[in-house]
Design a protein around this motif. Structure first.
Motif, short mmCIF file in Angstrom:
data_model
loop_
_atom_site.label_atom_id
_atom_site.label_comp_id
_atom_site.label_asym_id
_atom_site.label_seq_id
_atom_site.Cartn_x
_atom_site.Cartn_y
_atom_site.Cartn_z
N SER A 66 -0.95 41.76 -1.71
CA SER A 66 0.21 42.52 -1.22
C SER A 66 0.89 41.81 -0.06
O SER A 66 2.12 41.86 0.07
CB SER A 66 -0.21 43.93 -0.80
OG SER A 66 -1.13 43.91 0.28
N THR A 181 -2.97 49.05 -6.54
CA THR A 181 -1.94 48.03 -6.26
C THR A 181 -0.76 48.60 -5.49
O THR A 181 -0.34 48.06 -4.46
CB THR A 181 -1.45 47.41 -7.59
OG1 THR A 181 -2.56 46.78 -8.26
CG2 THR A 181 -0.37 46.37 -7.34
N ASN A 184 -0.86 49.47 -1.72
CA ASN A 184 -0.67 48.33 -0.82
C ASN A 184 0.77 47.88 -0.78
O ASN A 184 1.31 47.57 0.29
CB ASN A 184 -1.58 47.17 -1.26
CG ASN A 184 -3.03 47.38 -0.91
OD1 ASN A 184 -3.44 47.19 0.23
ND2 ASN A 184 -3.82 47.81 -1.88
N TRP A 185 1.42 47.83 -1.92
CA TRP A 185 2.80 47.36 -1.95
C TRP A 185 3.72 48.24 -1.12
O TRP A 185 4.54 47.73 -0.35
CB TRP A 185 3.29 47.31 -3.40
CG TRP A 185 2.69 46.21 -4.22
CD1 TRP A 185 1.68 45.35 -3.84
CD2 TRP A 185 3.04 45.84 -5.56
NE1 TRP A 185 1.39 44.48 -4.86
CE2 TRP A 185 2.21 44.75 -5.93
CE3 TRP A 185 3.96 46.34 -6.48
CZ2 TRP A 185 2.30 44.16 -7.19
CZ3 TRP A 185 4.04 45.74 -7.73
CH2 TRP A 185 3.22 44.66 -8.08
#
Length: 224
Positions: A66, A181, A184-185
């Motif tokens: 990230s 995912t 975090n992004w």
């Protein structure tokens, strides 16, 4: 040594705190993992077993990918997009890849310029995009590493509960992977967007990440 430390203080500082925190994470993570194991009547694992496990590396890679995605997108976006008043933006009139004179390449390159900035063709094309290529490559590698480690962990947990294991390709479509995912992004994008806007109005004396303290709010691409 004093000269080396002074000239490389920023990289040495962040290198040192990176090593300290990743080691600390491994010990804290090992303790948390063993506490969960004991709560489920399973045996504890050693520190070495933990740091070679998919549980540890999945968590590490989630963070790494990230961060490198954040910088890859920021590098690319700041070529074309501008923000009036922000220190994180270039001047409004400079949006785009800029001229050879501005970038000091080919005939505009100085005698001490990197060799690949002075030559034409593929080498210059690669070199003038080398920062983005490096960051994006690390992002892709760490994203794949995250997916593989999380997949291993997902299947290990499924086997423990007599569940069905899945292929790596199937796991890439699973909500478990994308929840890990995207959490975090979104935090990375929030941090970058906040920094872009905050530098319009807020200052930090002496930091190149801030405009000079007395700079007008609408002054763009200045450094204090």
């Amino acid at each position: 040594m004093k000269t080396f430390a002074r000239e490389n203080g920023l990289s040495l500082f962040f290198g040192a705190i990176f090593l300290a925190t990743i080691v600390a994470q491994s010990f804290a993570g090992n303790e948390a993992y063993n506490a969960e194991q004991r709560a489920h009547g399973a045996s504890s694992v050693s520190w070495w077993e933990y740091v070679t496990s998919s549980d540890y590396w999945g968590a590490v890679m989630e963070n790494w990918q990230s961060e490198f995605l954040q910088f890859s997108l920021f590098i690319l976006a700041t070529v074309w997009l501008v923000q009036k008043g922000s220190n994180e933006s270039k001047k409004l009139e400079d949006a785009g890849v800029e001229t050879d004179r501005q970038q000091r390449v080919l005939e505009e390159a100085g005698a001490n310029a990197p060799l690949w900035a002075r030559v034409d063709g593929l080498r210059r094309r690669v070199y003038e995009n080398s920062l983005l290529l490096a960051m994006a490559s690390i992002f892709l590698l760490t994203w794949v590493a995250q997916s593989l480690n999380n997949w291993r962990g997902f299947n290990a947990e499924a086997r423990e509960h007599d569940g069905e294991t899945v292929s790596w390709g199937r796991y890439l479509l699973d909500p478990d992977f994308w929840e890990r995912t995207l959490q975090n992004w979104q935090s990375e994008f929030l941090a970058v967007g906040t920094m872009v806007v905050f530098t319009i109005y807020l200052r930090q004396r002496g930091s190149p990440e801030s405009k000079p303290v007395g700079a007008p709010h609408d002054e763009t691409a200045s450094s204090g």
